[in-house]
Design a protein around this motif. Structure first.
Motif, PDB file in Angstrom:
ATOM      1  N   SER A   1      52.343  22.078  66.870  1.00 63.84           N
ATOM      2  CA  SER A   1      52.653  23.533  67.007  1.00 63.84           C
ATOM      3  C   SER A   1      53.697  23.947  67.685  1.00 63.84           C
ATOM      4  O   SER A   1      54.324  22.930  68.528  1.00 63.84           O
ATOM      5  N   TYR A   2      54.287  25.382  67.449  1.00 67.48           N
ATOM      6  CA  TYR A   2      55.460  25.585  68.121  1.00 67.48           C
ATOM      7  C   TYR A   2      55.448  26.906  68.193  1.00 67.48           C
ATOM      8  O   TYR A   2      55.009  27.648  67.404  1.00 67.48           O
ATOM      9  N   THR A   3      56.447  27.572  69.201  1.00 66.46           N
ATOM     10  CA  THR A   3      56.846  28.977  69.106  1.00 66.46           C
ATOM     11  C   THR A   3      58.256  28.938  69.210  1.00 66.46           C
ATOM     12  O   THR A   3      59.031  28.030  70.003  1.00 66.46           O
ATOM     13  N   VAL A   4      58.936  30.007  68.901  1.00 64.28           N
ATOM     14  CA  VAL A   4      60.427  30.085  68.858  1.00 64.28           C
ATOM     15  C   VAL A   4      60.829  31.481  69.277  1.00 64.28           C
ATOM     16  O   VAL A   4      60.457  32.274  68.977  1.00 64.28           O
ATOM     17  N   GLU A   5      61.853  31.476  70.205  1.00 64.37           N
ATOM     18  CA  GLU A   5      62.316  32.824  70.457  1.00 64.37           C
ATOM     19  C   GLU A   5      63.859  33.005  70.692  1.00 64.37           C
ATOM     20  O   GLU A   5      64.382  31.821  70.953  1.00 64.37           O
TER      21      GLU A   5
ATOM     22  N   TYR B   1      68.179  29.599  70.947  1.00 64.73           N
ATOM     23  CA  TYR B   1      66.760  29.485  70.889  1.00 64.73           C
ATOM     24  C   TYR B   1      66.117  28.943  71.653  1.00 64.73           C
ATOM     25  O   TYR B   1      66.356  27.527  72.287  1.00 64.73           O
ATOM     26  N   GLU B   2      64.807  29.257  72.294  1.00 60.95           N
ATOM     27  CA  GLU B   2      64.074  28.528  73.166  1.00 60.95           C
ATOM     28  C   GLU B   2      62.883  28.232  72.166  1.00 60.95           C
ATOM     29  O   GLU B   2      62.208  28.987  71.678  1.00 60.95           O
ATOM     30  N   PHE B   3      62.611  26.841  72.090  1.00 59.45           N
ATOM     31  CA  PHE B   3      61.268  26.466  71.366  1.00 59.45           C
ATOM     32  C   PHE B   3      60.452  25.968  72.679  1.00 59.45           C
ATOM     33  O   PHE B   3      60.930  25.366  73.474  1.00 59.45           O
ATOM     34  N   VAL B   4      59.188  26.031  72.442  1.00 62.07           N
ATOM     35  CA  VAL B   4      58.268  25.402  72.967  1.00 62.07           C
ATOM     36  C   VAL B   4      57.082  24.711  71.867  1.00 62.07           C
ATOM     37  O   VAL B   4      56.723  25.149  71.189  1.00 62.07           O
ATOM     38  N   ILE B   5      57.214  23.366  72.142  1.00 61.01           N
ATOM     39  CA  ILE B   5      56.825  22.535  70.890  1.00 61.01           C
ATOM     40  C   ILE B   5      55.674  21.755  71.490  1.00 61.01           C
ATOM     41  O   ILE B   5      55.900  20.863  72.436  1.00 61.01           O
ATOM     42  N   ASN B   6      54.444  21.795  71.072  1.00 59.74           N
ATOM     43  CA  ASN B   6      53.363  20.771  71.428  1.00 59.74           C
ATOM     44  C   ASN B   6      53.450  19.573  70.759  1.00 59.74           C
ATOM     45  O   ASN B   6      53.636  19.491  69.529  1.00 59.74           O
ATOM     46  N   LEU B   7      53.221  18.551  71.547  1.00 66.45           N
ATOM     47  CA  LEU B   7      53.482  16.936  71.016  1.00 66.45           C
ATOM     48  C   LEU B   7      51.997  16.324  70.789  1.00 66.45           C
ATOM     49  O   LEU B   7      51.211  16.507  71.879  1.00 66.45           O
ATOM     50  N   ASP B   8      52.145  15.570  69.869  1.00 65.46           N
ATOM     51  CA  ASP B   8      50.858  14.790  69.993  1.00 65.46           C
ATOM     52  C   ASP B   8      51.263  13.262  70.382  1.00 65.46           C
ATOM     53  O   ASP B   8      52.084  12.799  69.495  1.00 65.46           O
TER      54      ASP B   8
ATOM     55  N   SER C   1      54.057  19.213  76.212  1.00 65.41           N
ATOM     56  CA  SER C   1      54.761  20.004  75.193  1.00 65.41           C
ATOM     57  C   SER C   1      56.122  19.930  75.763  1.00 65.41           C
ATOM     58  O   SER C   1      56.576  19.522  76.956  1.00 65.41           O
ATOM     59  N   ALA C   2      57.051  20.347  74.648  1.00 69.12           N
ATOM     60  CA  ALA C   2      58.634  20.248  75.152  1.00 69.12           C
ATOM     61  C   ALA C   2      59.197  21.636  75.147  1.00 69.12           C
ATOM     62  O   ALA C   2      58.941  22.333  74.317  1.00 69.12           O
TER      63      ALA C   2
ATOM     64  N   HIS D   1      63.297  24.759  61.708  1.00 69.51           N
ATOM     65  CA  HIS D   1      62.267  25.706  62.263  1.00 69.51           C
ATOM     66  C   HIS D   1      62.941  26.944  62.835  1.00 69.51           C
ATOM     67  O   HIS D   1      62.306  27.665  63.628  1.00 69.51           O
ATOM     68  N   LEU D   2      64.292  27.091  62.710  1.00 68.37           N
ATOM     69  CA  LEU D   2      64.892  28.321  63.087  1.00 68.37           C
ATOM     70  C   LEU D   2      64.461  29.620  62.591  1.00 68.37           C
ATOM     71  O   LEU D   2      64.144  29.510  61.399  1.00 68.37           O
ATOM     72  N   PRO D   3      64.277  30.601  63.438  1.00 68.53           N
ATOM     73  CA  PRO D   3      64.034  31.977  62.748  1.00 68.53           C
ATOM     74  C   PRO D   3      65.124  32.442  61.879  1.00 68.53           C
ATOM     75  O   PRO D   3      66.227  31.996  61.965  1.00 68.53           O
TER      76      PRO D   3
END
Length: 95
Positions: free
Chosen positions: A6-10, A24-31, A45-46, A92-94
C-alpha cells in the motif's frame, strides 16, 4: 524481491520556485520476506522523494523505516530494488 502492499503520495510544495521539476513524497509499505536482511518484525516502509522532470522520474532520496515506529533503518536497497521502486512511483504519480 520486494512487494509493495500500500502507499500514500503527496505533492511536495516548492513555495520559492527554486527546484526544477515536481517533487512527490511516497510512503510505501513493503512486504519483506522473513529471510530477507530488510525484514523487521513490525513491518518495513519506504519514505521516498521522487522528482519528475520532462517525463523522467528519479529518486531524490529514500529512507527505509520501521512501519510502526517510524524509526529509520540503516539499510540500503539493491540496484534492482531501487529500479522497482522508481517504476512503482512513476506508475502511481497523482494526476
Amino acid at each position: 524481491m520486494l512487494t509493495f502492499t500500500s502507499y500514500t503520495v503527496e505533492n511536495v510544495r516548492d513555495p520559492f520556485g527554486i527546484l526544477s521539476g515536481k517533487r512527490y513524497e511516497f510512503v510505501i509499505n513493503l512486504d519483506v520476506p522473513e529471510d530477507d536482511e530488510l525484514y523487521v518484525e513490525n513491518g518495513v516502509s519506504a519514505r521516498v522523494i521522487v522528482k519528475v522532470e520532462e517525463e523522467q522520474t528519479s529518486i531524490v532520496s529514500y529512507d527505509l523505516q520501521e512501519t510502526s515506529s517510524g524509526k529509520v533503518l540503516d539499510f540500503d536497497m539493491e540496484e534492482d530494488e531501487e529500479a522497482a521502486l522508481v517504476l512503482f512511483c512513476s506508475e502511481h504519480l497523482p494526476e
